[in-house]
Scaffold this active site. Structure first.
Site, PDB file in Angstrom:
ATOM      1  N   ASP A  18      -7.315  32.746  25.159  1.00 37.34           N
ATOM      2  CA  ASP A  18      -7.879  32.749  26.736  1.00 37.34           C
ATOM      3  C   ASP A  18      -6.399  31.918  26.324  1.00 37.34           C
ATOM      4  O   ASP A  18      -6.122  30.847  25.500  1.00 37.34           O
ATOM      5  CB  ASP A  18      -8.594  32.216  26.212  1.00 37.34           C
ATOM      6  CG  ASP A  18      -9.493  31.799  27.826  1.00 37.34           C
ATOM      7  OD1 ASP A  18      -9.171  32.401  28.052  1.00 37.34           O
ATOM      8  OD2 ASP A  18     -10.245  30.745  28.071  1.00 37.34           O
TER       9      ASP A  18
HETATM   10  C1  LIG Z   1      -1.334  44.442  22.543  1.00 39.98           C
HETATM   11  C2  LIG Z   1      -1.962  43.791  23.012  1.00 39.98           C
HETATM   12  C3  LIG Z   1      -3.377  43.660  22.339  1.00 39.98           C
HETATM   13  C4  LIG Z   1      -1.613  41.700  23.604  1.00 39.98           C
HETATM   14  C5  LIG Z   1      -2.536  41.667  23.975  1.00 39.98           C
HETATM   15  C6  LIG Z   1      -2.190  40.060  24.811  1.00 39.98           C
HETATM   16  C7  LIG Z   1      -3.177  39.033  25.773  1.00 39.98           C
HETATM   17  C8  LIG Z   1      -2.419  37.990  25.100  1.00 39.98           C
HETATM   18  C9  LIG Z   1      -4.447  39.672  26.259  1.00 39.98           C
HETATM   19  C10 LIG Z   1      -4.800  38.981  26.655  1.00 39.98           C
HETATM   20  C11 LIG Z   1      -5.654  38.597  27.769  1.00 39.98           C
HETATM   21  C12 LIG Z   1      -6.918  38.016  28.488  1.00 39.98           C
HETATM   22  C13 LIG Z   1      -6.731  38.496  29.515  1.00 39.98           C
HETATM   23  C14 LIG Z   1      -6.877  36.634  28.329  1.00 39.98           C
HETATM   24  C15 LIG Z   1      -7.300  35.430  29.208  1.00 39.98           C
HETATM   25  O1  LIG Z   1      -6.901  34.925  29.236  1.00 39.98           O
HETATM   26  P1  LIG Z   1      -6.221  34.248  30.603  1.00 39.98           P
HETATM   27  O2  LIG Z   1      -5.165  35.003  30.352  1.00 39.98           O
HETATM   28  O3  LIG Z   1      -7.510  34.999  31.824  1.00 39.98           O
HETATM   29  O4  LIG Z   1      -5.308  32.746  30.367  1.00 39.98           O
HETATM   30  P2  LIG Z   1      -6.929  31.724  32.010  1.00 39.98           P
HETATM   31  O5  LIG Z   1      -7.872  31.501  30.838  1.00 39.98           O
HETATM   32  O6  LIG Z   1      -5.853  30.770  31.647  1.00 39.98           O
HETATM   33  O7  LIG Z   1      -6.622  32.437  32.922  1.00 39.98           O
END
Ligand SMILES: CC(C)=CCC/C(C)=C/CC/C(C)=C/COP(=O)(O)OP(=O)(O)O
Length: 305
Positions: free
Chosen positions: A84
């Site tokens: 996250d």
């Molecule tokens: C190939 C592979 C498996 C790649 C993974 C890529 C990756 C890091 C995906 C995370 C996606 C996600 C929805 C994270 C949640 O945090 P957020 O980004 O929504 O964070 P926020 O809470 O700051 O909005």
């Protein structure tokens, strides 16, 4: 540059050939004895010869000493991560959201490398939840293309480092090309034994339990089981984590200072130790991972006894 310390940064293999019919689109009972796709076999053959044997021959990382204080005999077999804080990381730097996700991929690569080095057997990552489909279309499309790009770039590494890739979730919702790439990667790496990366995409704990119930209901309807046969063990055979020898994470890490499970592996987390890190996922590195593992090794796990 991925895996700069021990893993070669150059991908050996480009995009795998698409399968004509991903197995999860075939009706359930046909999947039980589905023949292996010839395209998959040829990809596996090619990869085996390009890098896999080499991986078996060369394994200096496994004999590396662990960081001070970390005990090999108390290492978690399965670590799950809610990655996250990628968007917040980008916003804090006045960068576009996509840079946050890209930095998140680099962080994941680092953690995979460390798991291999320190002898953790399974890492499950929550890459895209069932609810993430409701994010802005442009963001969803970017994430889908990022998954595709990252997996293509790292295919050679998975073979050289003897890494098995498994994908869990409702893959039928993903773009066709991504589905095919994931199915091919799963099939082609299924005999890799050093480390397993489980990527949860279009996944939620509710989805997993519901699809397991549907499979059991179908088996009961077909007369293969009695409703009264259903127990914990039969349920677990139908959960998506039936792809691993270690279906219950020993440790769950959530980054970004949020204290929630957010519908990740609800069944499987029953006795998991939880660790909440303040860092945003792109900032989560070796030092924080070590902190989580050291905390885990201090815990007394009693399983309710
Ligand atoms: C190939 C592979 C498996 C790649 C993974 C890529 C990756 C890091 C995906 C995370 C996606 C996600 C929805 C994270 C949640 O945090 P957020 O980004 O929504 O964070 P926020 O809470 O700051 O909005």
């Amino acid at each position: 540059m991925p895996f700069s310390l021990h893993f070669s940064p150059t991908p050996l293999i480009t995009a795998p050939s698409p399968l004509s019919k991903p197995f999860f689109l075939v009706p359930y009972y046909h999947t039980l004895h589905a023949p292996k796709s010839p395209l998959c076999s040829s990809m596996e053959h090619a990869l085996t010869h390009q890098g896999k044997q080499e991986a078996f021959d060369r394994r200096p990382e496994d004999s590396q000493t662990l960081p001070l204080g970390l005990r090999r005999d108390a290492m978690p077999s399965h670590v799950a991560v809610i990655m996250d804080g990628n968007r917040r990381w980008a916003r804090l730097r006045d960068l576009p959201v996509r840079s946050g996700y890209e930095a998140g991929v680099e962080s994941l690569r680092k953690i995979v490398e460390i798991c291999c080095k320190w002898g953790i057997k399974v890492l499950s990552v929550f890459a895209f939840s069932s609810d993430n489909w409701f994010r802005p279309k442009v963001e969803v499309e970017f994430l889908m293309s990022l998954f595709e790009r990252a997996m293509q770039e790292d295919t050679g590494i998975f073979f050289r480092e003897n890494i098995r890739i498994s994908v869990i979730g409702d893959l039928t919702k993903l773009p066709k090309a991504l589905q095919e790439l994931m199915v091919n990667l799963e099939e082609a790496t299924k005999n890799n034994t050093r480390f397993q990366l489980i990527v949860a995409v279009s996944y939620s704990g509710h989805y997993d339990v519901v699809q397991a119930c549907q499979r059991l209901a179908l088996k009961a309807k077909c007369g293969l089981i009695e409703p009264s046969d259903i127990n914990v063990s039969l349920m677990e055979q139908e959960l998506e984590t039936n792809c691993t020898e270690f279906p219950h994470p020993d440790l769950l890490i959530r980054t970004s200072g949020e204290f929630r499970i957010s519908n990740f592996m609800l069944w499987q987390l029953a006795y998991t130790e939880l660790f909440f890190a303040q860092s945003l996922w792109p900032d989560f590195g070796e030092a924080e991972f070590l902190k989580a593992l050291l905390a885990f090794q201090q815990r007394q796990r009693r399983y309710g006894v």
